[in-house]
Design an enzyme around this catalytic site. Structure first.
Site, PDB file in Angstrom:
ATOM      1  N   GLN A   1       0.838  -1.204   0.000  1.00 44.62           N
ATOM      2  CA  GLN A   1       0.000   0.000   0.000  1.00 44.62           C
ATOM      3  C   GLN A   1       0.871   1.252   0.000  1.00 44.62           C
ATOM      4  O   GLN A   1       1.162   1.796  -1.050  1.00 44.62           O
ATOM      5  CB  GLN A   1      -0.969  -0.052   1.169  1.00 44.62           C
ATOM      6  CG  GLN A   1      -1.956  -1.211   1.032  1.00 44.62           C
ATOM      7  CD  GLN A   1      -2.964  -1.289   2.170  1.00 44.62           C
ATOM      8  OE1 GLN A   1      -3.023  -0.436   3.046  1.00 44.62           O
ATOM      9  NE2 GLN A   1      -3.772  -2.331   2.158  1.00 44.62           N
ATOM     10  N   ASP A   2       1.305   1.709   1.182  1.00 50.81           N
ATOM     11  CA  ASP A   2       2.262   2.808   1.209  1.00 50.81           C
ATOM     12  C   ASP A   2       3.401   2.431   2.142  1.00 50.81           C
ATOM     13  O   ASP A   2       3.317   1.434   2.864  1.00 50.81           O
ATOM     14  CB  ASP A   2       1.605   4.140   1.577  1.00 50.81           C
ATOM     15  CG  ASP A   2       1.053   4.183   2.991  1.00 50.81           C
ATOM     16  OD1 ASP A   2       0.871   3.109   3.596  1.00 50.81           O
ATOM     17  OD2 ASP A   2       0.793   5.292   3.493  1.00 50.81           O
ATOM     18  N   PRO A   3       4.508   3.189   2.135  1.00 56.78           N
ATOM     19  CA  PRO A   3       5.673   2.794   2.930  1.00 56.78           C
ATOM     20  C   PRO A   3       5.380   2.788   4.432  1.00 56.78           C
ATOM     21  O   PRO A   3       4.477   3.476   4.912  1.00 56.78           O
ATOM     22  CB  PRO A   3       6.712   3.870   2.582  1.00 56.78           C
ATOM     23  CG  PRO A   3       6.270   4.431   1.269  1.00 56.78           C
ATOM     24  CD  PRO A   3       4.772   4.376   1.300  1.00 56.78           C
TER      25      PRO A   3
ATOM     26  N   VAL B   1       1.533   3.620  -3.261  1.00 57.49           N
ATOM     27  CA  VAL B   1       2.000   4.985  -2.999  1.00 57.49           C
ATOM     28  C   VAL B   1       3.444   4.864  -2.540  1.00 57.49           C
ATOM     29  O   VAL B   1       3.748   4.049  -1.672  1.00 57.49           O
ATOM     30  CB  VAL B   1       1.124   5.668  -1.929  1.00 57.49           C
ATOM     31  CG1 VAL B   1       1.678   7.021  -1.548  1.00 57.49           C
ATOM     32  CG2 VAL B   1      -0.320   5.790  -2.424  1.00 57.49           C
TER      33      VAL B   1
ATOM     34  N   PHE C   1      -0.788   6.707   4.942  1.00 57.30           N
ATOM     35  CA  PHE C   1      -1.662   7.167   3.850  1.00 57.30           C
ATOM     36  C   PHE C   1      -1.634   8.688   3.651  1.00 57.30           C
ATOM     37  O   PHE C   1      -2.479   9.236   2.946  1.00 57.30           O
ATOM     38  CB  PHE C   1      -3.110   6.696   4.059  1.00 57.30           C
ATOM     39  CG  PHE C   1      -3.248   5.223   4.295  1.00 57.30           C
ATOM     40  CD1 PHE C   1      -2.951   4.314   3.289  1.00 57.30           C
ATOM     41  CD2 PHE C   1      -3.647   4.734   5.520  1.00 57.30           C
ATOM     42  CE1 PHE C   1      -3.052   2.948   3.499  1.00 57.30           C
ATOM     43  CE2 PHE C   1      -3.754   3.368   5.748  1.00 57.30           C
ATOM     44  CZ  PHE C   1      -3.456   2.479   4.733  1.00 57.30           C
TER      45      PHE C   1
END
EC number: 3.2.2.27
Length: 229
Positions: free
Chosen positions: A69-71, A129, A138
């Protein structure tokens, strides 16, 4: 920021696939946003590591895609590969569950969280992302990264064959809706997300690591060595 966010940071094979994206209006806005964020607050990963996934796994080398998803938003965790952390960093809960499933599936026990050797073997560890504000998951969603990573997935779907897409969780499934119309070209493995909230709903027991190697063997491609150095 400018030097870290130019297309020549990517392997030539990715440059060829993504060159039109660099001139898109959304990319101009994304560059401006990142320049502001990196100059005014703490952002992960470090600028030089934003494109680690693409640098580690050139377009023509991709055999498997594992979407994140994101880091990770914690200090010292994110280094540009989905689910991975640098050597010596404490394992995050999702990665602990990934390793638990790997041990159940293939009897492989990993204690380090750096997945670089997977990337070097053709496993594209791609987040949806690619950056995040420290401590705020997020926080960089909706700024343009989603379009950019959509383009990456689309290029793989259209211009490669027999890629194994591993979709853990609803976000990854939604990201790859296009795949379900081109499944004759690619393999798709789906399961719930490995996070503690979802892993017991079907991630545990999915046997994706052995299934990936079974599919690669059928294609006469080298199997992935999941044991980390």
């Amino acid at each position: 920021m400018q030097n870290a966010f130019t297309i020549d940071q990517l392997p030539l094979s990715w440059q060829e696939q993504l060159k039109t994206e660099w001139s898109q209006p959304y990319m101009h806005k994304l560059r401006e946003f990142l320049q502001s964020e990196y100059s005014q607050t703490t952002v992960f990963p470090a600028k030089d590591n934003i494109f680690t996934a693409l640098k580690s796994t050139p377009f023509d080398s991709v055999r498997v895609v594992i979407l994140g998803q994101d880091p990770y938003p914690g200090e010292g965790q994110a280094h540009g590969l989905s689910f991975s952390v640098p050597q010596g960093v404490r394992l995050p809960p999702s990665l602990i569950n990934i390793f638990r499933e790997l041990q159940t599936d293939l009897g492989i026990e990993n204690t380090t969280g750096c997945l670089q050797s997977w990337a070097d073997q053709g496993v594209l560890l791609l987040n949806t992302v690619l950056t995040v504000r420290a401590g705020t998951p997020f926080s960089h969603a909706g700024q343009g990264w989603e379009q950019f990573t959509d383009a990456i997935v689309t290029k793989l779907i259209e211009n490669r064959s027999h890629v194994i897409f591993v979709l853990w969780g609803n976000a990854a499934r939604k990201k790859c809706d296009l795949l379900f119309h081109s499944s004759h070209k690619h393999a798709i493995l789906t399961a719930p997300h490995p996070s503690p909230l979802a892993a017991h709903r079907g991630f545990f027991g999915c046997s994706h690591f052995s299934k990936i190697n079974y599919l690669l063997k059928k294609l006469n491609k080298p199997m992935i060595n999941w044991k980390l150095p």
